[in-house]
Design a protein around this motif. Structure first.
Motif, PDB file in Angstrom:
ATOM      1  N   PRO A 143       0.816  -1.214   0.000  1.00 43.78           N
ATOM      2  CA  PRO A 143       0.000   0.000   0.000  1.00 43.78           C
ATOM      3  C   PRO A 143       0.854   1.271   0.000  1.00 43.78           C
ATOM      4  CG  PRO A 143      -0.201  -1.176   2.100  1.00 43.78           C
ATOM      5  CD  PRO A 143       0.757  -1.947   1.263  1.00 43.78           C
ATOM      6  N   GLY A 144       0.357   2.307  -0.672  1.00 41.97           N
ATOM      7  CA  GLY A 144       1.029   3.599  -0.660  1.00 41.97           C
ATOM      8  C   GLY A 144       0.511   4.408   0.516  1.00 41.97           C
ATOM      9  N   PRO A 145       0.950   5.636   0.710  1.00 38.98           N
ATOM     10  CA  PRO A 145       1.967   6.279  -0.099  1.00 38.98           C
ATOM     11  C   PRO A 145       3.372   5.773   0.246  1.00 38.98           C
ATOM     12  CG  PRO A 145       1.215   7.790   1.625  1.00 38.98           C
ATOM     13  CD  PRO A 145       0.401   6.542   1.759  1.00 38.98           C
ATOM     14  N   LEU A 165       5.584   0.870  -9.085  1.00 35.52           N
ATOM     15  CA  LEU A 165       5.408   1.605  -7.823  1.00 35.52           C
ATOM     16  C   LEU A 165       4.935   3.043  -8.042  1.00 35.52           C
ATOM     17  CD1 LEU A 165       8.699   0.485  -5.997  1.00 35.52           C
ATOM     18  CD2 LEU A 165       6.387  -0.427  -5.634  1.00 35.52           C
ATOM     19  N   ARG A 168       1.961   4.899  -6.643  1.00 32.15           N
ATOM     20  CA  ARG A 168       1.860   4.961  -5.178  1.00 32.15           C
ATOM     21  C   ARG A 168       2.943   5.832  -4.539  1.00 32.15           C
ATOM     22  NH1 ARG A 168       2.248  -1.136  -4.486  1.00 32.15           N
ATOM     23  NH2 ARG A 168       2.653  -1.056  -6.725  1.00 32.15           N
ATOM     24  N   THR A 170       4.618   9.066  -3.082  1.00 34.10           N
ATOM     25  CA  THR A 170       4.131  10.316  -2.525  1.00 34.10           C
ATOM     26  C   THR A 170       4.823  11.486  -3.244  1.00 34.10           C
ATOM     27  OG1 THR A 170       3.688  11.373  -0.412  1.00 34.10           O
ATOM     28  CG2 THR A 170       5.855  10.452  -0.663  1.00 34.10           C
TER      29      THR A 170
END
Ligand SMILES: C[S@@+](CC[C@H](N)C(=O)[O-])C[C@H]1O[C@@H](n2cnc3c(N)ncnc32)[C@H](O)[C@@H]1O
Length: 217
Positions: A143-145, A165, A168, A170
């Motif tokens: 999971p991001g961020p 990636l 995701r 930031t």
């Protein structure tokens, strides 16, 4: 000021692993004679080279620690754990930040087990998770961020892993890629150095070169 990297239990583990890496430099490669590296699958390469550490350099490790201390990311993702030298540097930084977690991934089952043991011995098992398997699969569900990425697996996979990636990342995320002097890094470098792709980027002259790219766009 002392930090996790400079203190026991992490320091003796890093000293032992760096000494092993230095020793392997003088040894013949376990890669079978006559076998093409580029024709082998990522898994075949990982298994044939499962005794080889191939770590970031000591200054490269300190650079990673320093950048993660400065950025204070919540999620750090690493592609290519090997025996855990870079992972220990990243995990030491999130531990010293008092916030964040490292998610690393490795194809070789032998190396996954060794890296988990090394992280535990370094007192950092709670700051890093090593996922077993192909980064293109294992990292799909992270999971991001994501605030910080280290790309240090097989070089032709660095760009596909970054693209995986990217949604995701930031704003302001740092992406570090090791070994910029390798020819196989050319597609990755062309991508992050094209301003249209939304990074500001610099080749940092440490060991075989580390590209440091900021997700600025
Ligand atoms: C250069 S070594 C990593 C060194 C490590 N970052 C360190 O500093 O100790 C590259 C590692 O990436 C792993 N690797 C290569 N392709 C991979 C993939 N698709 N998924 C996961 N790991 C991979 C290899 O098995 C190898 O152990």
């Amino acid at each position: 000021m002392p930090n996790t990297l400079t203190r026991s239990p992490a320091r003796p583990v890093l000293d032992r692993l760096f000494a092993a890496a230095e020793h392997e430099e003088g040894q013949p490669s376990p890669w079978p004679a006559g076998r093409s590296f580029t024709d082998a699958t990522a898994q075949e390469r990982a298994d044939l080279l499962d005794s080889v550490l191939m770590p970031v350099s000591a200054p490269g490790g300190t650079l990673l620690y320093t950048l993660v201390r400065a950025c204070r990311p919540q999620t750090v993702v690493e592609f290519g754990t090997s025996y855990g030298i870079s992972t220990i540097h990243l995990a030491a930084a999130v531990a010293d930040n008092g916030t964040g977690h490292v998610i690393s991934t490795e194809l070789s089952a032998t190396k996954v087990a060794a890296a988990r043991e090394n992280l535990a011995e370094a007192g950092l098992a709670g700051s890093a998770t090593v996922l077993a398997g192909d980064a293109l699969e294992t990292l799909a569900g992270v999971p991001g961020p994501i605030g910080f990425v280290l790309l240090d697996g097989w070089k032709e996979l660095c760009l596909p892993v970054l693209r995986l990636l990217e949604p995701r990342l930031t704003p302001g995320a740092l992406v570090v890629a090791d070994d910029t002097t390798f020819e196989s890094m050319a597609p990755y470098l062309a991508y992050v150095r094209d301003p249209a792709h939304g990074y500001t980027t610099v080749d940092f002259p440490v060991a075989d070169g580390m590209e440091i790219s900021c997700r600025a766009g």
